[in-house]
Design a protein around this motif. Structure first.
Motif, PDB file in Angstrom:
ATOM      1  N   THR A  65       0.866  -1.180   0.000  1.00 50.08           N
ATOM      2  CA  THR A  65       0.000   0.000   0.000  1.00 50.08           C
ATOM      3  C   THR A  65       0.903   1.231   0.000  1.00 50.08           C
ATOM      4  OG1 THR A  65      -0.070   0.123   2.389  1.00 50.08           O
ATOM      5  CG2 THR A  65      -1.795  -1.201   1.326  1.00 50.08           C
ATOM      6  N   TYR A  66       0.288   2.418  -0.246  1.00 51.96           N
ATOM      7  CA  TYR A  66       1.083   3.647  -0.238  1.00 51.96           C
ATOM      8  C   TYR A  66       1.706   3.880   1.138  1.00 51.96           C
ATOM      9  CZ  TYR A  66      -1.026   4.833  -4.746  1.00 51.96           C
ATOM     10  OH  TYR A  66      -1.428   4.828  -6.049  1.00 51.96           O
ATOM     11  N   ALA A  67       0.974   3.562   2.195  1.00 50.19           N
ATOM     12  CA  ALA A  67       1.492   3.757   3.555  1.00 50.19           C
ATOM     13  C   ALA A  67       2.680   2.836   3.798  1.00 50.19           C
ATOM     14  CB  ALA A  67       0.396   3.517   4.578  1.00 50.19           C
ATOM     15  N   ALA A  68       2.562   1.576   3.380  1.00 48.67           N
ATOM     16  CA  ALA A  68       3.649   0.616   3.586  1.00 48.67           C
ATOM     17  C   ALA A  68       4.870   1.020   2.741  1.00 48.67           C
ATOM     18  CB  ALA A  68       3.191  -0.796   3.226  1.00 48.67           C
ATOM     19  N   LEU A  69       4.642   1.449   1.492  1.00 46.63           N
ATOM     20  CA  LEU A  69       5.746   1.892   0.634  1.00 46.63           C
ATOM     21  C   LEU A  69       6.435   3.115   1.258  1.00 46.63           C
ATOM     22  CD1 LEU A  69       7.356   1.695  -2.007  1.00 46.63           C
ATOM     23  CD2 LEU A  69       5.599   3.119  -3.069  1.00 46.63           C
ATOM     24  N   GLY A  70       5.631   4.021   1.797  1.00 47.53           N
ATOM     25  CA  GLY A  70       6.186   5.199   2.438  1.00 47.53           C
ATOM     26  C   GLY A  70       7.025   4.835   3.644  1.00 47.53           C
ATOM     27  N   ALA A  71       6.559   3.858   4.431  1.00 50.18           N
ATOM     28  CA  ALA A  71       7.306   3.432   5.615  1.00 50.18           C
ATOM     29  C   ALA A  71       8.633   2.799   5.212  1.00 50.18           C
ATOM     30  CB  ALA A  71       6.470   2.446   6.436  1.00 50.18           C
ATOM     31  N   ARG A  72       8.655   2.012   4.143  1.00 48.11           N
ATOM     32  CA  ARG A  72       9.880   1.357   3.681  1.00 48.11           C
ATOM     33  C   ARG A  72      10.897   2.368   3.147  1.00 48.11           C
ATOM     34  NH1 ARG A  72       8.660  -3.778   1.877  1.00 48.11           N
ATOM     35  NH2 ARG A  72      10.498  -4.951   2.269  1.00 48.11           N
ATOM     36  N   LEU A  73      10.384   3.448   2.489  1.00 49.76           N
ATOM     37  CA  LEU A  73      11.284   4.447   1.894  1.00 49.76           C
ATOM     38  C   LEU A  73      11.533   5.641   2.820  1.00 49.76           C
ATOM     39  CD1 LEU A  73       9.918   4.512  -1.766  1.00 49.76           C
ATOM     40  CD2 LEU A  73      11.967   3.361  -0.929  1.00 49.76           C
ATOM     41  N   ASN A  74      10.890   5.595   3.982  1.00 47.29           N
ATOM     42  CA  ASN A  74      11.035   6.651   4.986  1.00 47.29           C
ATOM     43  C   ASN A  74      10.475   7.988   4.469  1.00 47.29           C
ATOM     44  OD1 ASN A  74      11.690   7.532   7.508  1.00 47.29           O
ATOM     45  ND2 ASN A  74      13.850   7.902   7.058  1.00 47.29           N
ATOM     46  N   ILE A  75       9.294   7.918   3.830  1.00 48.29           N
ATOM     47  CA  ILE A  75       8.593   9.098   3.334  1.00 48.29           C
ATOM     48  C   ILE A  75       7.121   8.972   3.713  1.00 48.29           C
ATOM     49  CG2 ILE A  75      10.184   9.549   1.413  1.00 48.29           C
ATOM     50  CD1 ILE A  75       8.235   8.125  -0.455  1.00 48.29           C
ATOM     51  N   SER A  76       6.352  10.011   3.480  1.00 48.93           N
ATOM     52  CA  SER A  76       4.928   9.980   3.828  1.00 48.93           C
ATOM     53  C   SER A  76       4.159   9.164   2.785  1.00 48.93           C
ATOM     54  CB  SER A  76       4.372  11.400   3.878  1.00 48.93           C
ATOM     55  OG  SER A  76       4.351  11.966   2.577  1.00 48.93           O
ATOM     56  N   ALA A  77       2.919   8.814   3.123  1.00 42.81           N
ATOM     57  CA  ALA A  77       2.076   8.052   2.203  1.00 42.81           C
ATOM     58  C   ALA A  77       1.767   8.884   0.962  1.00 42.81           C
ATOM     59  CB  ALA A  77       0.789   7.632   2.903  1.00 42.81           C
ATOM     60  N   ALA A  78       1.564  10.180   1.111  1.00 44.12           N
ATOM     61  CA  ALA A  78       1.293  11.050  -0.041  1.00 44.12           C
ATOM     62  C   ALA A  78       2.514  11.127  -0.949  1.00 44.12           C
ATOM     63  CB  ALA A  78       0.899  12.437   0.432  1.00 44.12           C
ATOM     64  N   ALA A  79       3.699  11.173  -0.352  1.00 44.77           N
ATOM     65  CA  ALA A  79       4.921  11.201  -1.155  1.00 44.77           C
ATOM     66  C   ALA A  79       5.115   9.871  -1.873  1.00 44.77           C
ATOM     67  CB  ALA A  79       6.120  11.522  -0.280  1.00 44.77           C
ATOM     68  N   ALA A  80       4.761   8.757  -1.221  1.00 44.06           N
ATOM     69  CA  ALA A  80       4.862   7.440  -1.851  1.00 44.06           C
ATOM     70  C   ALA A  80       3.902   7.343  -3.025  1.00 44.06           C
ATOM     71  CB  ALA A  80       4.563   6.351  -0.825  1.00 44.06           C
ATOM     72  N   ARG A  81       2.697   7.874  -2.898  1.00 45.08           N
ATOM     73  CA  ARG A  81       1.724   7.882  -3.998  1.00 45.08           C
ATOM     74  C   ARG A  81       2.259   8.699  -5.170  1.00 45.08           C
ATOM     75  NH1 ARG A  81      -2.893  11.083  -5.475  1.00 45.08           N
ATOM     76  NH2 ARG A  81      -4.452   9.761  -6.483  1.00 45.08           N
ATOM     77  N   SER A  82       2.840   9.850  -4.877  1.00 41.37           N
ATOM     78  CA  SER A  82       3.400  10.701  -5.917  1.00 41.37           C
ATOM     79  C   SER A  82       4.565  10.002  -6.625  1.00 41.37           C
ATOM     80  CB  SER A  82       3.869  12.017  -5.300  1.00 41.37           C
ATOM     81  OG  SER A  82       4.496  12.817  -6.258  1.00 41.37           O
ATOM     82  N   LEU A  83       5.399   9.315  -5.862  1.00 43.75           N
ATOM     83  CA  LEU A  83       6.526   8.594  -6.430  1.00 43.75           C
ATOM     84  C   LEU A  83       6.033   7.456  -7.323  1.00 43.75           C
ATOM     85  CD1 LEU A  83       9.620   8.131  -6.465  1.00 43.75           C
ATOM     86  CD2 LEU A  83       9.289   6.585  -4.526  1.00 43.75           C
ATOM     87  N   ALA A  84       5.011   6.736  -6.891  1.00 39.66           N
ATOM     88  CA  ALA A  84       4.465   5.637  -7.690  1.00 39.66           C
ATOM     89  C   ALA A  84       3.911   6.160  -9.010  1.00 39.66           C
ATOM     90  CB  ALA A  84       3.373   4.909  -6.900  1.00 39.66           C
ATOM     91  N   ARG A  85       3.252   7.290  -8.988  1.00 39.35           N
ATOM     92  CA  ARG A  85       2.734   7.884 -10.231  1.00 39.35           C
ATOM     93  C   ARG A  85       3.881   8.327 -11.139  1.00 39.35           C
ATOM     94  NH1 ARG A  85      -2.446  11.677  -9.642  1.00 39.35           N
ATOM     95  NH2 ARG A  85      -3.931   9.970  -9.616  1.00 39.35           N
ATOM     96  N   ARG A  86       4.892   8.974 -10.545  1.00 38.00           N
ATOM     97  CA  ARG A  86       6.009   9.488 -11.329  1.00 38.00           C
ATOM     98  C   ARG A  86       6.786   8.339 -11.992  1.00 38.00           C
ATOM     99  NH1 ARG A  86       7.772  12.758  -7.604  1.00 38.00           N
ATOM    100  NH2 ARG A  86       9.345  11.366  -6.762  1.00 38.00           N
ATOM    101  N   LEU A  87       6.926   7.214 -11.293  1.00 41.33           N
ATOM    102  CA  LEU A  87       7.673   6.075 -11.835  1.00 41.33           C
ATOM    103  C   LEU A  87       6.794   5.138 -12.666  1.00 41.33           C
ATOM    104  CD1 LEU A  87       9.888   5.165  -8.744  1.00 41.33           C
ATOM    105  CD2 LEU A  87      10.540   6.439 -10.786  1.00 41.33           C
ATOM    106  N   HIS A  88       5.521   5.457 -12.795  1.00 37.55           N
ATOM    107  CA  HIS A  88       4.549   4.660 -13.553  1.00 37.55           C
ATOM    108  C   HIS A  88       4.535   3.200 -13.081  1.00 37.55           C
ATOM    109  CE1 HIS A  88       3.943   8.014 -16.289  1.00 37.55           C
ATOM    110  NE2 HIS A  88       5.261   8.089 -16.462  1.00 37.55           N
TER     111      HIS A  88
END
Length: 168
Positions: free
Chosen positions: A7-30
Protein backbone atom coordinates in the motif's frame (compact mmCIF):
# COMPACT_ATOMS: atom_id res chain seq x y z
CA UNK A 1 14.91 -8.55 -7.28
CA UNK A 2 11.68 -9.49 -5.73
CA UNK A 3 8.55 -7.59 -6.60
CA UNK A 4 6.42 -6.66 -3.62
CA UNK A 5 2.83 -5.47 -3.53
CA UNK A 6 2.47 -2.67 -0.99
CA UNK A 7 0.00 0.00 0.00
CA UNK A 8 1.08 3.65 -0.24
CA UNK A 9 1.49 3.76 3.55
CA UNK A 10 3.65 0.62 3.59
CA UNK A 11 5.75 1.89 0.63
CA UNK A 12 6.19 5.20 2.44
CA UNK A 13 7.31 3.43 5.61
CA UNK A 14 9.88 1.36 3.68
CA UNK A 15 11.28 4.45 1.89
CA UNK A 16 11.04 6.65 4.99
CA UNK A 17 8.59 9.10 3.33
CA UNK A 18 4.93 9.98 3.83
CA UNK A 19 2.08 8.05 2.20
CA UNK A 20 1.29 11.05 -0.04
CA UNK A 21 4.92 11.20 -1.15
CA UNK A 22 4.86 7.44 -1.85
CA UNK A 23 1.72 7.88 -4.00
CA UNK A 24 3.40 10.70 -5.92
CA UNK A 25 6.53 8.59 -6.43
CA UNK A 26 4.46 5.64 -7.69
CA UNK A 27 2.73 7.88 -10.23
CA UNK A 28 6.01 9.49 -11.33
CA UNK A 29 7.67 6.07 -11.83
CA UNK A 30 4.55 4.66 -13.55
CA UNK A 31 4.42 1.70 -11.18
CA UNK A 32 1.59 -0.77 -11.78
CA UNK A 33 -1.33 -0.23 -9.40
CA UNK A 34 -4.35 -2.26 -8.43
CA UNK A 35 -7.12 -2.19 -5.80
CA UNK A 36 -7.29 -4.53 -2.84
CA UNK A 37 -10.52 -6.13 -1.59
CA UNK A 38 -10.89 -3.46 1.08
CA UNK A 39 -10.57 -0.65 -1.56
CA UNK A 40 -6.99 0.40 -0.83
CA UNK A 41 -4.56 0.98 -3.66
CA UNK A 42 -1.73 -1.52 -4.00
CA UNK A 43 1.51 -0.86 -5.85
CA UNK A 44 3.75 -3.48 -7.40
CA UNK A 45 7.31 -2.39 -6.77
CA UNK A 46 10.85 -3.78 -6.78
CA UNK A 47 12.52 -1.81 -3.97
CA UNK A 48 16.00 -2.71 -5.22
CA UNK A 49 15.39 -0.78 -8.47
CA UNK A 50 14.06 2.37 -6.79
CA UNK A 51 16.78 4.90 -6.05
CA UNK A 52 14.96 7.37 -3.88
CA UNK A 53 16.55 9.66 -1.31
CA UNK A 54 13.99 11.46 0.80
CA UNK A 55 14.23 15.23 1.26
CA UNK A 56 14.51 16.51 4.79
CA UNK A 57 11.16 17.34 6.36
CA UNK A 58 9.90 20.89 6.27
CA UNK A 59 10.90 21.41 9.92
CA UNK A 60 14.57 21.43 8.95
CA UNK A 61 13.90 24.13 6.38
CA UNK A 62 12.58 26.53 9.03
CA UNK A 63 16.12 27.79 9.62
CA UNK A 64 16.55 28.35 5.90
CA UNK A 65 13.26 30.24 5.78
CA UNK A 66 14.41 32.46 8.64
CA UNK A 67 17.70 33.16 6.85
CA UNK A 68 15.84 33.97 3.64
CA UNK A 69 13.49 36.33 5.47
CA UNK A 70 16.48 38.08 7.05
CA UNK A 71 18.14 38.35 3.63
CA UNK A 72 14.95 39.80 2.12
CA UNK A 73 14.74 42.38 4.92
CA UNK A 74 18.40 43.32 4.38
CA UNK A 75 17.87 43.67 0.64
CA UNK A 76 14.76 45.79 1.15
CA UNK A 77 16.70 48.11 3.47
CA UNK A 78 19.44 48.35 0.85
CA UNK A 79 16.83 49.20 -1.80
CA UNK A 80 15.54 52.04 0.39
CA UNK A 81 19.09 53.38 0.80
CA UNK A 82 19.75 53.15 -2.94
CA UNK A 83 16.48 54.96 -3.71
CA UNK A 84 17.45 57.76 -1.29
CA UNK A 85 20.90 58.02 -2.89
CA UNK A 86 19.31 58.10 -6.35
CA UNK A 87 16.99 60.91 -5.26
CA UNK A 88 19.99 62.87 -3.97
CA UNK A 89 21.85 62.30 -7.22
CA UNK A 90 18.81 63.46 -9.17
CA UNK A 91 18.66 66.69 -7.14
CA UNK A 92 22.39 67.28 -7.81
CA UNK A 93 21.81 66.65 -11.50
CA UNK A 94 18.93 69.14 -11.64
CA UNK A 95 21.01 71.79 -9.83
CA UNK A 96 23.94 71.34 -12.19
CA UNK A 97 21.65 71.43 -15.20
CA UNK A 98 20.14 74.75 -14.09
CA UNK A 99 23.65 76.09 -13.46
CA UNK A 100 24.77 75.01 -16.94
CA UNK A 101 21.71 76.72 -18.47
CA UNK A 102 22.54 79.97 -16.64
CA UNK A 103 26.17 79.79 -17.76
CA UNK A 104 25.07 79.15 -21.35
CA UNK A 105 22.83 82.23 -21.25
CA UNK A 106 25.71 84.32 -19.88
CA UNK A 107 28.01 82.94 -22.59
CA UNK A 108 25.53 83.81 -25.33
CA UNK A 109 25.16 87.34 -23.90
CA UNK A 110 28.94 87.78 -23.75
CA UNK A 111 29.27 86.50 -27.32
CA UNK A 112 26.67 88.98 -28.54
CA UNK A 113 28.40 91.84 -26.72
CA UNK A 114 31.78 90.81 -28.11
CA UNK A 115 30.40 90.70 -31.65
CA UNK A 116 28.83 94.15 -31.25
CA UNK A 117 32.11 95.54 -29.84
CA UNK A 118 34.11 94.06 -32.73
CA UNK A 119 31.70 95.63 -35.23
CA UNK A 120 31.96 99.02 -33.52
CA UNK A 121 35.76 98.77 -33.44
CA UNK A 122 35.85 97.87 -37.14
CA UNK A 123 33.58 100.84 -37.95
CA UNK A 124 35.76 103.21 -35.91
CA UNK A 125 38.91 101.86 -37.52
CA UNK A 126 37.34 102.53 -40.90
CA UNK A 127 36.58 106.12 -39.92
CA UNK A 128 40.11 106.68 -38.57
CA UNK A 129 41.56 105.25 -41.78
CA UNK A 130 39.36 107.58 -43.83
CA UNK A 131 40.55 110.53 -41.74
CA UNK A 132 44.22 109.62 -42.23
CA UNK A 133 43.69 109.19 -45.94
CA UNK A 134 41.99 112.57 -46.19
CA UNK A 135 44.76 114.24 -44.22
CA UNK A 136 47.44 112.69 -46.38
CA UNK A 137 45.64 113.62 -49.60
CA UNK A 138 45.74 117.32 -49.05
CA UNK A 139 45.67 120.06 -46.51
CA UNK A 140 43.21 122.50 -48.07
CA UNK A 141 40.86 124.44 -45.82
CA UNK A 142 37.85 122.53 -47.17
CA UNK A 143 39.46 119.15 -46.41
CA UNK A 144 40.49 120.50 -43.05
CA UNK A 145 36.87 121.37 -42.23
CA UNK A 146 35.60 117.92 -43.31
CA UNK A 147 38.37 116.23 -41.36
CA UNK A 148 37.48 118.17 -38.24
CA UNK A 149 33.83 117.20 -38.62
CA UNK A 150 34.76 113.54 -39.13
CA UNK A 151 37.07 113.68 -36.15
CA UNK A 152 34.18 115.03 -34.09
CA UNK A 153 31.99 112.09 -35.25
CA UNK A 154 34.71 109.58 -34.32
CA UNK A 155 35.10 111.16 -30.89
CA UNK A 156 31.31 111.04 -30.36
CA UNK A 157 31.25 107.38 -31.41
CA UNK A 158 34.05 106.57 -28.99
CA UNK A 159 32.24 108.31 -26.13
CA UNK A 160 28.96 106.47 -26.94
CA UNK A 161 30.74 103.11 -27.14
CA UNK A 162 32.42 103.81 -23.80
CA UNK A 163 29.04 104.67 -22.19
CA UNK A 164 27.49 101.43 -23.50
CA UNK A 165 30.42 99.41 -22.20
CA UNK A 166 30.22 100.98 -18.74
CA UNK A 167 26.43 100.25 -18.53
CA UNK A 168 26.77 96.57 -19.43
Amino acid sequence: MSVEILTYAALGARLNISAAAARSLARRLHLPRSLSDDGKALVSVDLAEIRHTPHPPAGHRAGEAFQLRALIATLQAEIVQLEARAAGNRADFEYERERADRLMAELLQATAETTATKQAAARLEGEVTALRTALQAGSSNENHGNSARRLGHVAASLVEADRRASRG
